[in-house]
Design a protein around this motif. Structure first.
Motif, PDB file in Angstrom:
ATOM      1  N   ARG A  65       0.835  -1.202   0.000  1.00 31.08           N
ATOM      2  CA  ARG A  65       0.000   0.000   0.000  1.00 31.08           C
ATOM      3  C   ARG A  65       0.867   1.249   0.000  1.00 31.08           C
ATOM      4  NH1 ARG A  65      -5.217   0.557   3.728  1.00 31.08           N
ATOM      5  NH2 ARG A  65      -6.065  -0.357   1.811  1.00 31.08           N
ATOM      6  N   HIS A  66       0.710   2.057  -1.047  1.00 27.12           N
ATOM      7  CA  HIS A  66       1.327   3.384  -1.109  1.00 27.12           C
ATOM      8  C   HIS A  66       0.286   4.397  -0.656  1.00 27.12           C
ATOM      9  CE1 HIS A  66       4.544   1.505  -3.476  1.00 27.12           C
ATOM     10  NE2 HIS A  66       3.587   0.942  -4.177  1.00 27.12           N
ATOM     11  N   VAL A  67       0.690   5.355   0.163  1.00 26.21           N
ATOM     12  CA  VAL A  67      -0.272   6.236   0.833  1.00 26.21           C
ATOM     13  C   VAL A  67       0.102   7.699   0.600  1.00 26.21           C
ATOM     14  CG1 VAL A  67      -1.411   6.782   3.019  1.00 26.21           C
ATOM     15  CG2 VAL A  67      -0.502   4.474   2.640  1.00 26.21           C
ATOM     16  N   TRP A  68      -0.913   8.510   0.281  1.00 20.53           N
ATOM     17  CA  TRP A  68      -0.756   9.959   0.158  1.00 20.53           C
ATOM     18  C   TRP A  68      -1.814  10.644   1.016  1.00 20.53           C
ATOM     19  CZ3 TRP A  68      -0.312   6.441  -3.646  1.00 20.53           C
ATOM     20  CH2 TRP A  68       0.844   6.462  -4.446  1.00 20.53           C
ATOM     21  N   LEU A  69      -1.430  11.675   1.725  1.00 24.26           N
ATOM     22  CA  LEU A  69      -2.374  12.526   2.446  1.00 24.26           C
ATOM     23  C   LEU A  69      -2.576  13.777   1.598  1.00 24.26           C
ATOM     24  CD1 LEU A  69      -3.986  12.542   5.109  1.00 24.26           C
ATOM     25  CD2 LEU A  69      -2.193  14.018   6.045  1.00 24.26           C
ATOM     26  N   ILE A  70      -3.800  13.969   1.119  1.00 25.87           N
ATOM     27  CA  ILE A  70      -4.093  15.006   0.135  1.00 25.87           C
ATOM     28  C   ILE A  70      -4.975  16.087   0.749  1.00 25.87           C
ATOM     29  CG2 ILE A  70      -5.184  15.503  -2.089  1.00 25.87           C
ATOM     30  CD1 ILE A  70      -2.661  13.830  -2.384  1.00 25.87           C
ATOM     31  N   HIS A  71      -4.509  17.324   0.669  1.00 25.06           N
ATOM     32  CA  HIS A  71      -5.326  18.473   1.048  1.00 25.06           C
ATOM     33  C   HIS A  71      -5.876  19.078  -0.243  1.00 25.06           C
ATOM     34  CE1 HIS A  71      -4.140  18.801   5.368  1.00 25.06           C
ATOM     35  NE2 HIS A  71      -3.135  18.063   4.920  1.00 25.06           N
ATOM     36  N   PHE A  72      -7.198  19.107  -0.343  1.00 22.62           N
ATOM     37  CA  PHE A  72      -7.827  19.490  -1.610  1.00 22.62           C
ATOM     38  C   PHE A  72      -9.189  20.109  -1.333  1.00 22.62           C
ATOM     39  CE2 PHE A  72     -10.472  18.230  -5.337  1.00 22.62           C
ATOM     40  CZ  PHE A  72      -9.773  18.904  -6.334  1.00 22.62           C
ATOM     41  N   GLN A  73      -9.405  21.319  -1.851  1.00 27.67           N
ATOM     42  CA  GLN A  73     -10.691  22.010  -1.711  1.00 27.67           C
ATOM     43  C   GLN A  73     -11.176  22.043  -0.255  1.00 27.67           C
ATOM     44  OE1 GLN A  73     -13.484  20.242  -4.462  1.00 27.67           O
ATOM     45  NE2 GLN A  73     -12.590  21.255  -6.221  1.00 27.67           N
ATOM     46  N   SER A  74     -10.312  22.443   0.646  1.00 14.22           N
ATOM     47  CA  SER A  74     -10.645  22.562   2.071  1.00 14.22           C
ATOM     48  C   SER A  74     -11.016  21.228   2.707  1.00 14.22           C
ATOM     49  CB  SER A  74     -11.796  23.567   2.290  1.00 14.22           C
ATOM     50  OG  SER A  74     -11.445  24.840   1.777  1.00 14.22           O
ATOM     51  N   SER A  75     -10.693  20.124   2.046  1.00  7.11           N
ATOM     52  CA  SER A  75     -10.939  18.783   2.584  1.00  7.11           C
ATOM     53  C   SER A  75      -9.622  18.030   2.679  1.00  7.11           C
ATOM     54  CB  SER A  75     -11.914  18.010   1.689  1.00  7.11           C
ATOM     55  OG  SER A  75     -13.171  18.658   1.629  1.00  7.11           O
ATOM     56  N   VAL A  76      -9.640  16.991   3.504  1.00  7.48           N
ATOM     57  CA  VAL A  76      -8.463  16.130   3.633  1.00  7.48           C
ATOM     58  C   VAL A  76      -8.852  14.722   3.194  1.00  7.48           C
ATOM     59  CG1 VAL A  76      -6.709  15.197   5.191  1.00  7.48           C
ATOM     60  CG2 VAL A  76      -7.590  17.523   5.551  1.00  7.48           C
ATOM     61  N   LEU A  77      -8.094  14.184   2.255  1.00  7.50           N
ATOM     62  CA  LEU A  77      -8.328  12.846   1.731  1.00  7.50           C
ATOM     63  C   LEU A  77      -7.106  11.981   1.979  1.00  7.50           C
ATOM     64  CD1 LEU A  77      -9.605  13.807  -1.868  1.00  7.50           C
ATOM     65  CD2 LEU A  77     -10.931  13.754   0.252  1.00  7.50           C
ATOM     66  N   GLU A  78      -7.346  10.708   2.247  1.00  5.43           N
ATOM     67  CA  GLU A  78      -6.268   9.738   2.207  1.00  5.43           C
ATOM     68  C   GLU A  78      -6.433   8.939   0.921  1.00  5.43           C
ATOM     69  OE1 GLU A  78      -4.409   7.040   5.551  1.00  5.43           O
ATOM     70  OE2 GLU A  78      -6.012   5.918   4.556  1.00  5.43           O
ATOM     71  N   VAL A  79      -5.409   8.972   0.090  1.00  7.41           N
ATOM     72  CA  VAL A  79      -5.443   8.232  -1.168  1.00  7.41           C
ATOM     73  C   VAL A  79      -4.421   7.109  -1.068  1.00  7.41           C
ATOM     74  CG1 VAL A  79      -5.174   8.351  -3.673  1.00  7.41           C
ATOM     75  CG2 VAL A  79      -6.083  10.317  -2.419  1.00  7.41           C
ATOM     76  N   VAL A  80      -4.858   5.881  -1.342  1.00  4.69           N
ATOM     77  CA  VAL A  80      -3.945   4.755  -1.278  1.00  4.69           C
ATOM     78  C   VAL A  80      -3.970   4.016  -2.610  1.00  4.69           C
ATOM     79  CG1 VAL A  80      -4.300   4.509   1.204  1.00  4.69           C
ATOM     80  CG2 VAL A  80      -5.597   3.065  -0.357  1.00  4.69           C
ATOM     81  N   CYS A  81      -2.833   3.461  -2.944  1.00  7.35           N
ATOM     82  CA  CYS A  81      -2.692   2.619  -4.129  1.00  7.35           C
ATOM     83  C   CYS A  81      -2.288   1.227  -3.639  1.00  7.35           C
ATOM     84  CB  CYS A  81      -1.632   3.196  -5.061  1.00  7.35           C
ATOM     85  SG  CYS A  81      -1.264   2.167  -6.487  1.00  7.35           S
ATOM     86  N   ASP A  82      -3.157   0.252  -3.879  1.00  8.78           N
ATOM     87  CA  ASP A  82      -2.932  -1.115  -3.405  1.00  8.78           C
ATOM     88  C   ASP A  82      -2.601  -2.029  -4.579  1.00  8.78           C
ATOM     89  OD1 ASP A  82      -3.498  -0.351  -0.828  1.00  8.78           O
ATOM     90  OD2 ASP A  82      -5.589  -1.020  -0.884  1.00  8.78           O
ATOM     91  N   GLU A  83      -1.510  -2.801  -4.420  1.00 10.35           N
ATOM     92  CA  GLU A  83      -1.098  -3.739  -5.466  1.00 10.35           C
ATOM     93  C   GLU A  83      -0.695  -5.058  -4.811  1.00 10.35           C
ATOM     94  OE1 GLU A  83       1.891  -3.924  -9.326  1.00 10.35           O
ATOM     95  OE2 GLU A  83       2.410  -2.636  -7.622  1.00 10.35           O
ATOM     96  N   GLY A  84      -1.345  -6.141  -5.207  1.00 11.96           N
ATOM     97  CA  GLY A  84      -1.038  -7.444  -4.636  1.00 11.96           C
ATOM     98  C   GLY A  84      -2.024  -8.474  -5.120  1.00 11.96           C
ATOM     99  N   GLU A  85      -2.463  -9.370  -4.200  1.00 11.60           N
ATOM    100  CA  GLU A  85      -3.394 -10.407  -4.629  1.00 11.60           C
ATOM    101  C   GLU A  85      -4.265 -10.874  -3.462  1.00 11.60           C
ATOM    102  OE1 GLU A  85      -1.306 -13.816  -6.096  1.00 11.60           O
ATOM    103  OE2 GLU A  85      -0.794 -14.532  -4.093  1.00 11.60           O
TER     104      GLU A  85
END
Length: 323
Positions: A138-158
């Protein structure tokens, strides 16, 4: 208990690096923000190993419960998730988490969970087995966008079980604070750069279908239900068929996909209907070409994901309006 609100995006493996690069670039451009508390950033990459438990006859699954133990950074976390409420392409569900000492279940903790009536006597707990695993990076980014906070993750596996294996390759956008509209707006930014599509299939559902080979479709509305109810139904049917087409590697499912899009465009405003018609014409032109490599050509088209997001956002806006 926490309530997750997330938007899940399918991404084919060949586009995963591009998705990660876009998120890294977004964070770099955002790093010049003067307020350090509003800077987007990449977080630590995690290796996640998860065991999912159920009875042999899938009693938990049938009652909308997912029970797992996750190992991450030498810590163990026991989690229960409920099926939650339908949010038209988004996942909204209850979640309970506890740190535990080992990879063994502590079922006494479930006393905090409002279990469905068929599970309340806990007799099923004697028959629990590990029914499948999900192991992924899991790769993780904490994104501040349009006065909101998002956690965006990229999952690769099986996901794996005694019945087979399936790939995990997806992005998840979870709202941490702020307006849920930011989930769609930021997903649009991604979809304009990388071909992605909205997914309604959880990792638990992927694991379960290895055994049951069952594609879960939404319930069809009654004839007297509102036009909006039919729009929801055809939209989610489109999403389910799209994911099934790649899971089964069966390009013939493009035909029921086109049928769902045709029905959907009868239920939405004119401008959205015209855009769906243009998408269907794109599918028609692709289908008339040699079927060899059709799935790859479909996966490469950004129009599908953009329209899935536009339609899902419109539907959620209608549902949020006061009656």
């Amino acid at each position: 208990m926490a309530t997750e609100l997330e938007l899940k995006l399918m991404v084919q493996p060949e586009y995963l690096k591009s998705a990660c690069a876009f998120l890294d670039t977004f964070c770099e451009k955002n790093s010049s923000a003067q307020d350090t508390s509003s800077k987007s950033s990449r977080q630590a990459t995690l290796d996640l190993m998860n065991g999912y438990y159920d009875t042999a006859n899938a009693l938990l699954l049938e009652n909308g419960i997912a029970l797992r133990i996750r190992a991450v950074n030498r810590e163990f976390i026991q989690t229960v998730k409920t099926r939650g409420s339908s949010r038209v392409g988004m996942h909204a569900r209850g979640e309970w988490e506890w740190h535990v000492d080992s990879d063994g279940l502590d079922l006494t903790l479930l006393s905090e969970v409002p279990l469905p009536e068929p599970l309340q006597d806990m007799q099923w707990s004697r028959d629990l087995i590990e029914v499948f695993r999900t192991d992924f990076q899991r790769h993780v980014w904490l994104i501040h966008f349009q006065s909101s906070v998002l956690e965006v993750v990229c999952d690769e596996g099986e996901v794996s079980s005694a019945y087979g294996r399936d790939n995990i390759c997806e992005l998840e956008l979870e709202l941490k604070s702020g307006d849920e509209g930011a989930l769609y707006e930021f997903a649009h930014l991604i979809a304009q750069q990388v071909p992605v599509q909205v997914s309604v299939v959880s990792k638990a559902q992927k694991g379960s279908r290895l055994k049951h080979r069952r594609i879960e479709f939404p319930s069809k509305p009654n004839p007297q239900d509102s036009l909006l109810s039919f729009a929801e139904y055809w939209y989610e049917t489109w999403l389910v068929y799209w994911e099934a087409m790649f899971y089964l590697e069966d390009e013939a499912l493009l035909q029921p996909i086109r049928s769902a899009v045709y029905q959907l465009k009868q239920c939405v405003p004119t401008e959205l209907s015209k855009r769906l018609e243009a998408l269907d014409q794109c599918y028609d032109s692709l289908f008339k070409v040699d079927r060899e490599g059709l799935l790859e050509r479909l996966a490469s088209k950004p129009e599908t994901g953009i329209m899935m997001l536009s339609t899902g956002q419109w539907l959620n806006q209608q549902l949020d309006r006061p009656a």
